[in-house]
Design an enzyme around this catalytic site. Structure first.
Site, PDB file in Angstrom:
ATOM      1  N   SER A 161       0.823  -1.223   0.000  1.00 39.82           N
ATOM      2  CA  SER A 161       0.000   0.000   0.000  1.00 39.82           C
ATOM      3  C   SER A 161       0.852   1.265   0.000  1.00 39.82           C
ATOM      4  O   SER A 161       1.779   1.402   0.813  1.00 39.82           O
ATOM      5  CB  SER A 161      -0.874  -0.029   1.265  1.00 39.82           C
ATOM      6  OG  SER A 161      -1.210   1.262   1.675  1.00 39.82           O
ATOM      7  N   GLY A 162       0.485   2.201  -0.863  1.00 47.64           N
ATOM      8  CA  GLY A 162       1.185   3.486  -0.874  1.00 47.64           C
ATOM      9  C   GLY A 162       0.992   4.233   0.429  1.00 47.64           C
ATOM     10  O   GLY A 162       1.930   4.844   0.955  1.00 47.64           O
ATOM     11  N   LEU A 163      -0.228   4.161   0.964  1.00 39.97           N
ATOM     12  CA  LEU A 163      -0.490   4.825   2.240  1.00 39.97           C
ATOM     13  C   LEU A 163       0.390   4.238   3.337  1.00 39.97           C
ATOM     14  O   LEU A 163       1.043   4.963   4.094  1.00 39.97           O
ATOM     15  CB  LEU A 163      -1.977   4.666   2.606  1.00 39.97           C
ATOM     16  CG  LEU A 163      -2.355   5.090   4.021  1.00 39.97           C
ATOM     17  CD1 LEU A 163      -2.098   6.576   4.241  1.00 39.97           C
ATOM     18  CD2 LEU A 163      -3.818   4.752   4.313  1.00 39.97           C
ATOM     19  N   ASP A 165       1.200  10.518   2.063  1.00 40.78           N
ATOM     20  CA  ASP A 165       0.868   9.682   0.908  1.00 40.78           C
ATOM     21  C   ASP A 165       0.641  10.589  -0.297  1.00 40.78           C
ATOM     22  O   ASP A 165      -0.415  10.585  -0.907  1.00 40.78           O
ATOM     23  CB  ASP A 165      -0.383   8.848   1.244  1.00 40.78           C
ATOM     24  CG  ASP A 165      -0.721   7.826   0.157  1.00 40.78           C
ATOM     25  OD1 ASP A 165       0.148   7.566  -0.704  1.00 40.78           O
ATOM     26  OD2 ASP A 165      -1.849   7.297   0.173  1.00 40.78           O
ATOM     27  N   ASP A 193       0.936  -0.894  -4.992  1.00 39.48           N
ATOM     28  CA  ASP A 193       0.146   0.314  -5.218  1.00 39.48           C
ATOM     29  C   ASP A 193       1.105   1.340  -5.848  1.00 39.48           C
ATOM     30  O   ASP A 193       1.873   1.993  -5.154  1.00 39.48           O
ATOM     31  CB  ASP A 193      -0.380   0.789  -3.860  1.00 39.48           C
ATOM     32  CG  ASP A 193      -1.074   2.136  -3.943  1.00 39.48           C
ATOM     33  OD1 ASP A 193      -1.241   2.664  -5.060  1.00 39.48           O
ATOM     34  OD2 ASP A 193      -1.450   2.645  -2.870  1.00 39.48           O
ATOM     35  N   ASP A 231       0.537   4.133  -7.285  1.00 42.99           N
ATOM     36  CA  ASP A 231      -0.001   5.505  -7.413  1.00 42.99           C
ATOM     37  C   ASP A 231      -0.346   5.800  -8.875  1.00 42.99           C
ATOM     38  O   ASP A 231      -1.073   5.039  -9.492  1.00 42.99           O
ATOM     39  CB  ASP A 231       0.982   6.522  -6.815  1.00 42.99           C
ATOM     40  CG  ASP A 231       1.113   6.358  -5.302  1.00 42.99           C
ATOM     41  OD1 ASP A 231       0.242   5.706  -4.711  1.00 42.99           O
ATOM     42  OD2 ASP A 231       2.088   6.863  -4.720  1.00 42.99           O
ATOM     43  N   GLU A 233      -3.450   4.420 -10.691  1.00 41.48           N
ATOM     44  CA  GLU A 233      -4.730   5.116 -10.569  1.00 41.48           C
ATOM     45  C   GLU A 233      -4.772   6.300 -11.522  1.00 41.48           C
ATOM     46  O   GLU A 233      -3.736   6.910 -11.827  1.00 41.48           O
ATOM     47  CB  GLU A 233      -4.953   5.553  -9.117  1.00 41.48           C
ATOM     48  CG  GLU A 233      -3.920   6.509  -8.564  1.00 41.48           C
ATOM     49  CD  GLU A 233      -3.917   6.571  -7.036  1.00 41.48           C
ATOM     50  OE1 GLU A 233      -3.663   5.518  -6.405  1.00 41.48           O
ATOM     51  OE2 GLU A 233      -4.150   7.658  -6.484  1.00 41.48           O
ATOM     52  N   LYS A 239       0.026  12.680  -6.733  1.00 39.34           N
ATOM     53  CA  LYS A 239      -1.333  12.433  -6.235  1.00 39.34           C
ATOM     54  C   LYS A 239      -1.347  12.581  -4.724  1.00 39.34           C
ATOM     55  O   LYS A 239      -0.299  12.705  -4.091  1.00 39.34           O
ATOM     56  CB  LYS A 239      -1.779  11.039  -6.644  1.00 39.34           C
ATOM     57  CG  LYS A 239      -0.809   9.942  -6.232  1.00 39.34           C
ATOM     58  CD  LYS A 239      -1.403   8.949  -5.322  1.00 39.34           C
ATOM     59  CE  LYS A 239      -0.980   9.104  -3.872  1.00 39.34           C
ATOM     60  NZ  LYS A 239      -1.528   8.032  -3.019  1.00 39.34           N
ATOM     61  N   ASN A 267      -3.646  10.883  -1.143  1.00 37.20           N
ATOM     62  CA  ASN A 267      -4.525   9.772  -0.775  1.00 37.20           C
ATOM     63  C   ASN A 267      -5.984  10.087  -1.099  1.00 37.20           C
ATOM     64  O   ASN A 267      -6.443  11.213  -0.907  1.00 37.20           O
ATOM     65  CB  ASN A 267      -4.374   9.469   0.718  1.00 37.20           C
ATOM     66  CG  ASN A 267      -5.141   8.224   1.104  1.00 37.20           C
ATOM     67  OD1 ASN A 267      -6.326   8.277   1.399  1.00 37.20           O
ATOM     68  ND2 ASN A 267      -4.465   7.078   1.045  1.00 37.20           N
ATOM     69  N   SER A 268      -6.694   9.079  -1.568  1.00 29.40           N
ATOM     70  CA  SER A 268      -8.072   9.262  -2.045  1.00 29.40           C
ATOM     71  C   SER A 268      -9.024   9.726  -0.944  1.00 29.40           C
ATOM     72  O   SER A 268     -10.084  10.276  -1.233  1.00 29.40           O
ATOM     73  CB  SER A 268      -8.596   7.952  -2.624  1.00 29.40           C
ATOM     74  OG  SER A 268      -7.771   7.545  -3.679  1.00 29.40           O
ATOM     75  N   ARG A 289      -6.872   1.539 -11.797  1.00 32.66           N
ATOM     76  CA  ARG A 289      -7.760   1.966 -10.697  1.00 32.66           C
ATOM     77  C   ARG A 289      -8.552   3.190 -11.122  1.00 32.66           C
ATOM     78  O   ARG A 289      -7.976   4.201 -11.519  1.00 32.66           O
ATOM     79  CB  ARG A 289      -6.901   2.240  -9.477  1.00 32.66           C
ATOM     80  CG  ARG A 289      -7.568   3.012  -8.368  1.00 32.66           C
ATOM     81  CD  ARG A 289      -6.708   2.891  -7.136  1.00 32.66           C
ATOM     82  NE  ARG A 289      -6.952   3.963  -6.189  1.00 32.66           N
ATOM     83  CZ  ARG A 289      -6.319   4.066  -5.041  1.00 32.66           C
ATOM     84  NH1 ARG A 289      -5.385   3.187  -4.715  1.00 32.66           N
ATOM     85  NH2 ARG A 289      -6.583   5.072  -4.225  1.00 32.66           N
ATOM     86  N   HIS A 337     -12.778   2.168  -6.945  1.00 32.76           N
ATOM     87  CA  HIS A 337     -12.597   2.652  -5.577  1.00 32.76           C
ATOM     88  C   HIS A 337     -13.712   3.609  -5.209  1.00 32.76           C
ATOM     89  O   HIS A 337     -14.258   4.306  -6.063  1.00 32.76           O
ATOM     90  CB  HIS A 337     -11.236   3.356  -5.462  1.00 32.76           C
ATOM     91  CG  HIS A 337     -10.710   3.409  -4.059  1.00 32.76           C
ATOM     92  ND1 HIS A 337     -11.213   2.653  -3.026  1.00 32.76           N
ATOM     93  CD2 HIS A 337      -9.696   4.131  -3.506  1.00 32.76           C
ATOM     94  CE1 HIS A 337     -10.554   2.898  -1.918  1.00 32.76           C
ATOM     95  NE2 HIS A 337      -9.614   3.804  -2.179  1.00 32.76           N
TER      96      HIS A 337
HETATM   97  C1  SPV Z   1      -3.408   2.591  -0.418  1.00 31.42           C
HETATM   98  O1  SPV Z   1      -3.522   1.647   0.323  1.00 31.42           O
HETATM   99  O2  SPV Z   1      -2.425   3.340  -0.444  1.00 31.42           O
HETATM  100  C2  SPV Z   1      -4.475   2.894  -1.352  1.00 31.42           C
HETATM  101  C3  SPV Z   1      -5.831   2.544  -1.011  1.00 31.42           C
HETATM  102  O3  SPV Z   1      -4.218   3.499  -2.353  1.00 31.42           O
HETATM  103  S1  SPV Z   1      -6.553   3.904  -0.305  1.00 31.42           S
HETATM  104  O4  SPV Z   1      -5.756   4.378   0.760  1.00 31.42           O
HETATM  105  O5  SPV Z   1      -7.868   3.450   0.068  1.00 31.42           O
HETATM  106  O6  SPV Z   1      -6.671   4.935  -1.362  1.00 31.42           O
HETATM  107 MG    MG Z   2      -2.459   4.363  -2.390  1.00 29.51          MG
END
Ligand code: SPV
Ligand code: MG
Length: 553
Positions: free
Chosen positions: A54-56, A66, A93, A95, A122, A128, A130-131, A167, A198
């Site tokens: 996971s990027g986060l 992130d 992930d 990004d 994505e 970017k 975080n979503s 994504r 997502h």
């Molecule tokens: C991540 O886990 O970094 C994601 C998923 O991209 S989210 O945080 O839900 O965007």
């Molecule tokens: Mg991410």
């Protein structure tokens, strides 16, 4: 690489194939977030068949946002550690792909070379964020530009099973399900192996609508972080292929770390936390330490690594009463350290670290770092074998049994550890001139003959009981080794001595004679001097000189 952990994984399947199978399987599959080698291994051990890098979570573990603050090569390095630590596939992930189509091509090549099975990109703009942070304010990528990126990535991959997951962020950015479907279709046609749809809404409704209208041309992937209360069967019924539990490993570790460090800070002691956290041994296990121990035996000439030492140190020591009131003879100081410490130091020089001492007299004083202590409380009325028996749980397949009043030169142990026999003893062919009567005389199948290289000699009898009339060939120095079958032979011999009522007072020489009587071969390694045992005050002085290297003995 790490046999104990890796054994559970599917053989003969590449990681890329494994990820593709997860995406294309006809049942709902799950992958779990990890952010470094340790968490990746924990995820694998829990049973997950894949890992979400996971990027986060990766950026959180780096302590940055992130928002592409960590560089793509820093991410690559970390994900390589994760891939090295595990056998299950990793979906990174990625990004936005860290740039345009060209950056994605390079990323795909590098991920393939580092053992990463796929990448998710994505449709947002670099850098970017975080979503779940101001999702609506984040601009979406141009569809054609994003499709070009997907095509470039697919063209760049060398392994046909490497997966690119596209994504769709339309729902995150506040666009309609129609927009999301349009984008998803375009990405699938550009070559995406799966679509991650997502959403940040607390309900599954929009994704349900999306899934209902999806034509099934490629698998659907979801991240139910925000709509976590939706029953998993709803995802199944919606025809979702893969669920990503996206950040729960890093979140769990944050809670555990916050609680633990706060407790330690407030209490200024570790006592309240020790039982609540993983023991250090668990960290070693997760690091794969057992494999390294095995490898040391194979490659590093660490002959003693598998050998366990049992030191018989119960006796106070007849003839040494003036100096052993406060401690047993094994703890007498010789050249600045206890006799037992001398033994332990020689053991450790040979990579032999599993050391047990059997204590009897003043057991509390046997306090030598690196030594486990077991007690024979009946040491005054029982013999050496009874003491040895107290250490039986510490026996392995390869054991060194040593009297605790010895001091010897290093090469004595080097030779013994190289001996191939099941049972081997060390015999001094010159005996010790001061011994009267000679202790532990040894009769052997042949005298020590220095002219014969690699002479093979067996012990035929040791000790004065039932001794032959002939002159002994030397003196057993109080050191023996058993390995492999030898351990079984010893157990049988001890059982026999027990059955005959001789066990309680018997010594190690009785055991050796019993082994010989049972037809087992006891190999002899001859030495001439280079050792001492301490039986009186003169010996103690001599041992001190010996330890200082002033006497060659
Ligand atoms: C991540 O886990 O970094 C994601 C998923 O991209 S989210 O945080 O839900 O965007
Ligand atoms: Mg991410």
């Amino acid at each position: 690489m790490l046999a104990d952990i890796k054994a559970r994984t599917t053989p003969n399947k590449t990681k890329t194939r494994a990820l593709r199978d997860l995406l294309e399987s006809n049942r709902l599959e799950f992958i779990m977030e990890a952010h470094n080698g340790l968490s990746a291994r924990i995820v694998e051990e829990a049973g997950f068949a894949g890992i979400w890098a996971s990027g986060l979570a990766l950026s959180a573990a780096f302590g940055v946002r992130d928002s592409n603050e960590a560089s793509w090569t820093q991410v690559l390095e970390t994900v390589e550690f994760m891939a090295d630590a595990t056998d299950v596939p990793i979906l990174l992930d990625g990004d936005t792909g860290y740039g345009n189509f060209n950056n994605l091509r390079r990323l795909v090549n590098k991920l393939e070379s580092r053992g990463v099975a796929g990448v998710c990109i994505e449709d947002k703009l670099f850098p970017k964020t975080n979503s779940f942070i101001d999702g609506e304010r984040q601009p979406l990528a141009d569809v054609d530009e994003f499709c070009g990126k997907i095509r470039a990535g697919k063209d760049a991959q060398a392994d046909p099973d490497f997966c690119i997951v596209a994504r769709v962020e339309a729902l995150i950015a506040g666009w309609s399900v129609d927009e999301a479907l349009e984008r998803a279709k375009a990405y699938q046609q550009a070559g995406a192996d799966a679509i991650l749809i997502h959403d940040k809404a607390p309900r599954f409704d929009n994704i349900q609508k999306f899934a209902d209208r999806w034509d099934g041309s490629c698998p659907l992937v979801i991240v139910p972080t925000k709509y976590y209360s939706t029953p998993t069967d709803v995802f199944r019924a919606a025809g979702i292929s893969l669920v990503i539990w996206a950040n729960h490993t890093v979140r769990a570790s944050v809670t555990a770390m916050q609680n633990t460090v706060a407790r330690i800070y407030q209490n200024e002691t570790l006592t309240g936390v020790e039982d609540r956290i993983a023991p250090v041994s668990e960290i070693f296990r997760l690091q794969g330490d057992p494999e390294l121990r095995e490898a040391e035996k194979r490659y590093a000439g660490d002959a003693g690594a598998a050998t366990r030492a049992i030191v018989l140190a119960a006796a106070r020591g007849e003839g040494l009463e003036p100096v052993t009131e406060a401690r047993p003879k094994a703890m007498l100081e010789v050249a600045g350290k206890p006799l037992l410490r001398h033994l332990v130091d020689v053991f450790k020089q040979h990579g032999l670290h599993d050391i047990t001492a059997v204590a009897g007299y003043r057991p509390e004083t046997i306090d030598v770092a690196g030594v486990k202590v077991v007690e024979n409380p009946d040491f005054e009325t029982t013999g050496e074998l009874a003491s040895l028996d107290k250490a039986r749980e510490h026996f392995g397949d390869d054991n060194l049994i040593v009297y605790g009043d010895l001091i010897f030169r290093r090469h004595v142990l080097t030779d013994l550890l190289e001996a191939p026999g099941e049972i081997t003893v060390v015999v001094d062919s010159q005996g010790r001139r001061s011994d009267a009567p000679q202790r532990d005389p040894a009769w052997c199948s042949a005298p020590d003959d220095r002219s014969l290289f690699g002479q093979s000699v067996a012990l035929t009898h040791v000790g004065m009981d039932n001794a032959p009339d002939s002159t002994p060939n030397g003196r057993w120095i109080g050191v023996m080794r058993s390995r492999g079958e030898g351990r079984v032979w010893i157990r049988q011999a001890l059982d026999k001595l027990r059955a005959e009522g001789r066990f309680e007072t018997a010594g190690v020489p009785d055991l050796l004679n019993e082994l010989i009587a049972a037809g087992h071969r006891v190999d002899v390694i001859y030495i001439t001097g280079h050792w001492l045992d301490v039986n009186d005050l003169d010996d103690l002085r001599a041992a001190s000189e010996f330890a200082h290297g002033e006497a060659a003995s």
